[in-house]
Design an enzyme around this catalytic site. Sequence first.
Site, short mmCIF file in Angstrom:
data_model
loop_
_atom_site.label_atom_id
_atom_site.label_comp_id
_atom_site.label_asym_id
_atom_site.label_seq_id
_atom_site.Cartn_x
_atom_site.Cartn_y
_atom_site.Cartn_z
N SER A 79 -6.46 -4.15 1.99
CA SER A 79 -7.90 -3.99 1.78
C SER A 79 -8.57 -5.29 1.34
O SER A 79 -8.17 -5.90 0.35
CB SER A 79 -8.16 -2.93 0.69
OG SER A 79 -7.69 -1.68 1.09
N HIS A 104 -10.58 -2.68 6.45
CA HIS A 104 -9.47 -2.94 7.37
C HIS A 104 -10.04 -3.13 8.77
O HIS A 104 -10.58 -2.19 9.36
CB HIS A 104 -8.48 -1.77 7.36
CG HIS A 104 -7.72 -1.64 6.07
ND1 HIS A 104 -6.36 -1.80 6.00
CD2 HIS A 104 -8.13 -1.36 4.82
CE1 HIS A 104 -5.96 -1.62 4.75
NE2 HIS A 104 -7.02 -1.35 4.02
N HIS A 154 -1.98 4.17 6.76
CA HIS A 154 -1.55 4.84 5.54
C HIS A 154 -1.16 6.28 5.83
O HIS A 154 -1.74 6.94 6.69
CB HIS A 154 -2.66 4.85 4.49
CG HIS A 154 -3.21 3.50 4.16
ND1 HIS A 154 -4.13 2.86 4.95
CD2 HIS A 154 -2.97 2.67 3.10
CE1 HIS A 154 -4.44 1.68 4.39
NE2 HIS A 154 -3.75 1.55 3.28
N TYR A 209 -1.90 8.68 3.96
CA TYR A 209 -3.03 9.56 3.62
C TYR A 209 -4.05 9.69 4.74
O TYR A 209 -4.91 10.57 4.71
CB TYR A 209 -3.71 9.11 2.33
CG TYR A 209 -4.39 7.76 2.37
CD1 TYR A 209 -5.57 7.56 3.09
CD2 TYR A 209 -3.89 6.68 1.65
CE1 TYR A 209 -6.20 6.33 3.12
CE2 TYR A 209 -4.51 5.45 1.67
CZ TYR A 209 -5.67 5.28 2.39
OH TYR A 209 -6.28 4.05 2.41
N GLU A 210 -3.98 8.81 5.76
CA GLU A 210 -4.89 8.94 6.89
C GLU A 210 -4.47 10.06 7.84
O GLU A 210 -5.17 10.36 8.80
CB GLU A 210 -4.96 7.62 7.65
CG GLU A 210 -5.60 6.48 6.87
CD GLU A 210 -5.55 5.17 7.63
OE1 GLU A 210 -6.41 4.97 8.51
OE2 GLU A 210 -4.66 4.34 7.34
N ALA A 240 -3.78 -4.04 -2.12
CA ALA A 240 -4.61 -3.89 -3.30
C ALA A 240 -3.96 -2.80 -4.15
O ALA A 240 -3.54 -1.77 -3.62
CB ALA A 240 -6.02 -3.48 -2.91
N MET A 276 -1.03 2.90 -2.58
CA MET A 276 -0.86 3.95 -1.57
C MET A 276 -0.28 3.40 -0.27
O MET A 276 -0.50 3.98 0.80
CB MET A 276 -2.22 4.60 -1.29
CG MET A 276 -2.95 5.10 -2.52
SD MET A 276 -4.65 5.63 -2.13
CE MET A 276 -5.32 5.85 -3.79
N SER A 277 0.44 2.29 -0.32
CA SER A 277 0.94 1.68 0.91
C SER A 277 2.24 0.94 0.64
O SER A 277 2.92 1.19 -0.35
CB SER A 277 -0.11 0.69 1.45
OG SER A 277 -0.26 -0.41 0.56
N ASN A 332 -8.06 -3.30 -10.11
CA ASN A 332 -8.68 -2.49 -11.15
C ASN A 332 -7.61 -2.08 -12.16
O ASN A 332 -6.41 -2.15 -11.88
CB ASN A 332 -9.33 -1.24 -10.54
CG ASN A 332 -8.38 -0.45 -9.66
OD1 ASN A 332 -8.29 -0.72 -8.46
ND2 ASN A 332 -7.65 0.49 -10.23
N HIS A 391 -13.47 2.70 -4.42
CA HIS A 391 -12.99 1.74 -3.41
C HIS A 391 -13.87 0.51 -3.32
O HIS A 391 -13.40 -0.58 -2.98
CB HIS A 391 -12.89 2.43 -2.05
CG HIS A 391 -12.20 1.59 -1.00
ND1 HIS A 391 -10.87 1.25 -1.08
CD2 HIS A 391 -12.68 1.00 0.13
CE1 HIS A 391 -10.54 0.50 -0.04
NE2 HIS A 391 -11.62 0.33 0.70
#
Length: 273
Positions: A32, A63, A85, A87-88, A115, A213-214, A237, A248
């Site tokens: 990201s 992306h 990902h 989650y996609e 990230a 998440m990756s 963060n 995001h």
Amino acid sequence: MDKAYLKAIENAAAYLKNKGVKKPEIGLILGSGLGELADEATNSVAIPYEDIPGFPVSTVEGHAGKLVYGSLGGRKVLAMQGRFHFYEGYGVKEVTFPVRIMKALGVTSLVVTNAAGGVNETFTPGDLMIITDHINLTGDNPLLGPNNSEMGPRFTDMSVAYDKDYQVVVEKVAEKHGIPVQKGVYLGLTGPTYETPAEVRMVRTLGGDAVGMSTVPEVIVARHAGLRVAGVSCITNYAAGMQETLNHDEVVEVTTRVRDSFKTLVKEVITQL
């Protein structure tokens, strides 16, 4: 690994060769807000993901969704401007499909970036973290199912998932340029929700320094394929419970702010791998 999957790898690799991709040495997966680095490649060819047979399509803001081949840091690179990902809605074999393509085209080393939320309380948003190891809490593994011994071993050794020599290279390049870096363990979850404060406390208890998440599925496949891996997280963060809210937009803002130092770091690391 069924015949259809192997055929898909073959077809995608053949397509990319026809587009001018010739013997890349290093694969780059740019997360990201970090994809701009690939724009600095010279003599480059940029191929939209949707044009590549069998390739998924990135659906996440920040992306670009292009595969870029060219010269960067004096090396031939194949760079993903944006990743896929779990989650996609993609399966982990789809998420890691580009790593298989990289291997098929001749890549021997992989640089992964992402990230991530900082769990280690000494980290600050904007820090770069050399990934020393990871913890897979996605509940899945891209190597499940029949194994093809020509692609990699049935039982892949993850003792050194992130190459120790490469970690030294990253650290020395950072020191040379005055770029402060942290070191730590990346813990992978599925998302797309950010973690709860209780989950972040769990991550810290388990030994995670950053959470995201990756990355984990891609590194597993890279090691299965015999690729050497370097990993760098941008801490965008504080994780849940360490700041009031998460979004995001903040991820993209922080990666944009540190982009120049990040690009400097990765470009010179590439020359030395």
